[in-house]
Enzyme design. Structure first.
Site, PDB file in Angstrom:
ATOM      1  N   HIS A 276       0.828  -1.217  -0.164  1.00  0.00           N
ATOM      2  CA  HIS A 276       0.179  -0.233  -0.193  1.00  0.00           C
ATOM      3  C   HIS A 276       0.697   1.165  -0.054  1.00  0.00           C
ATOM      4  CE1 HIS A 276      -3.883   2.260   1.233  1.00  0.00           C
ATOM      5  NE2 HIS A 276      -2.934   2.868   1.689  1.00  0.00           N
ATOM      6  N   GLU A 277       1.768   1.313   1.057  1.00  0.00           N
ATOM      7  CA  GLU A 277       2.576   2.710   1.008  1.00  0.00           C
ATOM      8  C   GLU A 277       3.566   2.593  -0.004  1.00  0.00           C
ATOM      9  OE1 GLU A 277       1.739   4.839   3.023  1.00  0.00           O
ATOM     10  OE2 GLU A 277       0.294   3.521   4.365  1.00  0.00           O
TER      11      GLU A 277
ATOM     12  N   HIS B 254       1.854   4.545  -2.853  1.00  0.00           N
ATOM     13  CA  HIS B 254       1.739   5.739  -2.443  1.00  0.00           C
ATOM     14  C   HIS B 254       3.225   6.518  -3.081  1.00  0.00           C
ATOM     15  CE1 HIS B 254      -2.035   6.524  -0.423  1.00  0.00           C
ATOM     16  NE2 HIS B 254      -1.652   5.732   0.604  1.00  0.00           N
TER      17      HIS B 254
ATOM     18  N   HIS C 197       3.580   6.639  -6.703  1.00  0.00           N
ATOM     19  CA  HIS C 197       2.790   7.768  -7.251  1.00  0.00           C
ATOM     20  C   HIS C 197       3.703   8.852  -7.400  1.00  0.00           C
ATOM     21  CE1 HIS C 197      -1.461   9.324  -7.560  1.00  0.00           C
ATOM     22  NE2 HIS C 197      -0.786   9.760  -8.342  1.00  0.00           N
TER      23      HIS C 197
END
Length: 602
Positions: free
Chosen positions: A391-392, A395, A398
């Site tokens: 998940h992180e 980020h 991105h």
């Protein structure tokens, strides 16, 4: 759980398991010098007062100067805030963060003249500026986005006053952070053998994931009873947050705090309300999930401390961090080698602060510094921890791609799309893990985790969003958020979302007091909308391959160069209607069907 009994001091953590903060500044002294230099540039900003409408070149020079200052400003903020999060008890970095905030407020106040002046430029004149100074095209997106909020922009004097109040406006969040991360302590959780386990915000989830129900109950009750001892303080702090949001919404002539929050990112409020409505229409699936959990755990009464433990406990195993990185790397194969090369760079070059230490901020996040992203984890070796890593890093990539492909002014993606990349990584990781197993029990274990993601992200975050909507309306009506009022509303929502097969007890009514996102200004709904968009994108990537990956990487590289809605449309998802949410919840129902079939003999 034994390894969690002793939490190391920061000084005891291996360097390779900490983030490379020195990539920003080599020392505190270097940071201080850079902060002083930035503060000394304040007169340069003021030299443009009254001049922004004189020519395209002047407007360009001013905006370019601010853009370069913002790059330095971002580095300064990342350094002191990341250092403060390493140990929230460290007074040195608390002081540095405070000093940084003072400069931030002063610089913001200094440039408060610019928005009214930019608004005052006639449309025809601005078009002439673009013609006369082609370099100004660099800021067309920024200027257009700024000018669309003309009705909510005040006079120069009023804007300066609002900017100067920024530090006071941040006080509720700062107070809550000090209270929840540094000051509050909890009694040890005690397991069925009488052994004690250190209970912190960071270890709580691991405790309630335990197969030992007595440990789960003890952790749950000790955490929420302790928050309950401070319920009036917590309520007063959240009330102050609501009041400051209303003050700014009123000052800028918005009809509500929700309108004010979503207008910043150019997202219609209908998206927020459509989400809640779509989830309400699919509440039967959540209730089925709760009923199945109660059955598989073999409980006469299901409590909230039973909703995190694995339904297939003997499959549960610890995952070393090195293994988690490799599995995440493999799971991201559908995104192509360009993506995975950057992912590996982050793994190998200390982008990540891995383990919990004493005083470290709880939870996890990614901060998109231009030098490279910084990822905070409190990795505990569970399957959930592995998904948090995926998940992180979603980020992080991105941020990395947007910073690499956009000018600084267009690189900072809006919060509405912030959860898409992270959740897409999780969805791809889940598909990878499911594709590797034919074992019925392991498949049930993984599907349960997938169901838990839907429960925790689409349903739970929407419940949080609905709670924010309720308390925002109370504030709008001039009511005070007392502890009793907050507990009553929060208990009602839990009863609505979880259904009749769970005990809605007094402890869960205090959960609002431990959720930091209620200080993020209508942020949490984007976890749910982002999850829905990510499910759609991951399905497209797996189905279509290269064309979908190309569109997706362009989305990741887009920063804020377009509106969030348009960026997602470019990647193949339209969030203006309820369809992505309904499609995601349809998948939830299909997974639930399979889980019921796999466990029908239990």
């Amino acid at each position: 759980m034994a390894e969690m009994k002793k939490i190391p001091a920061r000084s005891e953590v291996s360097k390779e398991d900490t983030w490379a903060i020195e990539d920003l500044f080599p020392s505190d002294e270097a940071w201080e010098e850079a902060l002083s230099a930035l503060e000394a540039d304040k007169p340069k900003i003021l030299s443009y007062v009254g001049r922004l409408g004189e020519s395209g070149q002047t407007l360009y020079d001013y905006l370019y100067m601010l853009e370069q200052m913002d790059v330095v400003f971002s580095d300064l903020g990342n350094y002191c805030m990341r250092k403060a999060d390493e140990d929230t008890r460290n007074a040195t970095y608390q002081a540095m963060s405070g000093k940084f905030m003072n400069v931030a407020v002063a610089m913001s106040a200094a440039q408060s003249f610019d928005t009214p002046e930019i608004m005052a430029i006639e449309d025809e004149t601005l078009e002439q500026f673009y013609t006369q100074c082609p370099a100004l095209e660099r800021y067309r997106r920024l200027l257009t986005d700024t000018r669309r909020r003309k009705a909510h922009t005040l006079s120069e004097a009023e804007e300066k006053l609002l900017a100067a109040a920024g530090e006071m406006a941040n006080a509720p969040d700062s107070i809550y952070g000090a209270f929840a991360d540094a000051d509050i302590t909890f009694p040890d959780a005690v397991d069925s053998n009488g052994e004690h386990h250190t209970l912190t915000q960071g270890t709580y989830i691991s405790c309630v994931e335990s197969p030992d129900r007595e440990l789960r109950r003890s952790a749950y009750e000790n955490l929420y009873h302790t928050f309950g001892n401070f319920k009036n303080t917590a309520a007063a702090t959240l009330n102050a947050q609501g009041k400051q949001l209303k003050f700014y919404a009123d000052a800028r002539k918005y009809p509500s705090t929700l309108d004010a929050a979503l207008d910043r990112t150019n997202v219609p409020t209908s998206v927020y309300l459509n989400l809640i409505e779509a989830v309400h229409q699919n509440m039967d699936k959540m209730h089925r999930y709760v009923r199945l959990r109660k059955k598989l755990l073999g409980l006469d009464e299901l409590h909230f401390y039973d909703v995190y433990t694995s339904l297939i406990p003997d499959v549960d195993k610890k995952i070393p961090f090195a293994q988690a990185k490799q599995t995440v790397y493999e799971g991201c194969a559908p995104l192509g080698e360009e993506y995975r090369k950057i992912l590996k760079e982050g793994f190998d070059n200390r982008w990540i602060d891995v383990y919990e230490n004493q005083g470290k901020r709880g939870g996890a996040y990614s901060a998109g510094a231009r030098v490279h992203p910084y990822v905070l984890l409190n990795y505990s070796g569970t399957l959930d921890s592995q998904f948090t890593l995926a998940h992180e890093m979603g980020h992080a990539l991105h941020s990395y791609l947007s910073n690499r492909c956009q000018n600084p002014v267009d690189a900072d993606y809006k919060i509405f799309v912030a959860e898409v990349a992270s959740t897409c990584n999780e969805a791809l990781l889940m598909e990878h893990l499911l594709s590797k197993t034919t074992d019925k029990k392991e498949r049930a274990y993984l599907i349960n985790h997938f169901l838990d993601q839907f429960k925790g992200t689409l349903y739970r975050q929407t419940m949080f969003a609905e709670f924010e909507l309720i308390i925002g309306r109370y504030i709008g009506e001039g009511k005070t958020l007392t502890a009793d009022l907050l507990c009553e509303e929060y208990r009602k929502l839990n009863a609505l979302y979880y259904g009749p097969d769970i005990v809605v007890d007094d402890e869960i009514a205090m959960e609002w007091a431990r959720i930091p996102h209620f200080y993020y200004n209508y942020y949490v709904f984007q976890y749910a909308t982002g999850y829905s968009a990510a499910i759609a994108l991951s399905r497209r990537i797996l189905k279509e391959g290269a064309p979908a990956v190309k569109d997706y990487l362009e989305f990741l590289s887009g920063g804020c160069s377009k509106s969030p809605i348009d960026l997602l449309k470019g990647a193949g998802v339209d969030m203006t209607g309820p369809e992505p949410v309904n499609q995601a919840l349809q998948l939830f129902g299909e997974l639930l069907d399979e889980m019921e079939e796999l466990t029908k003999d239990v």
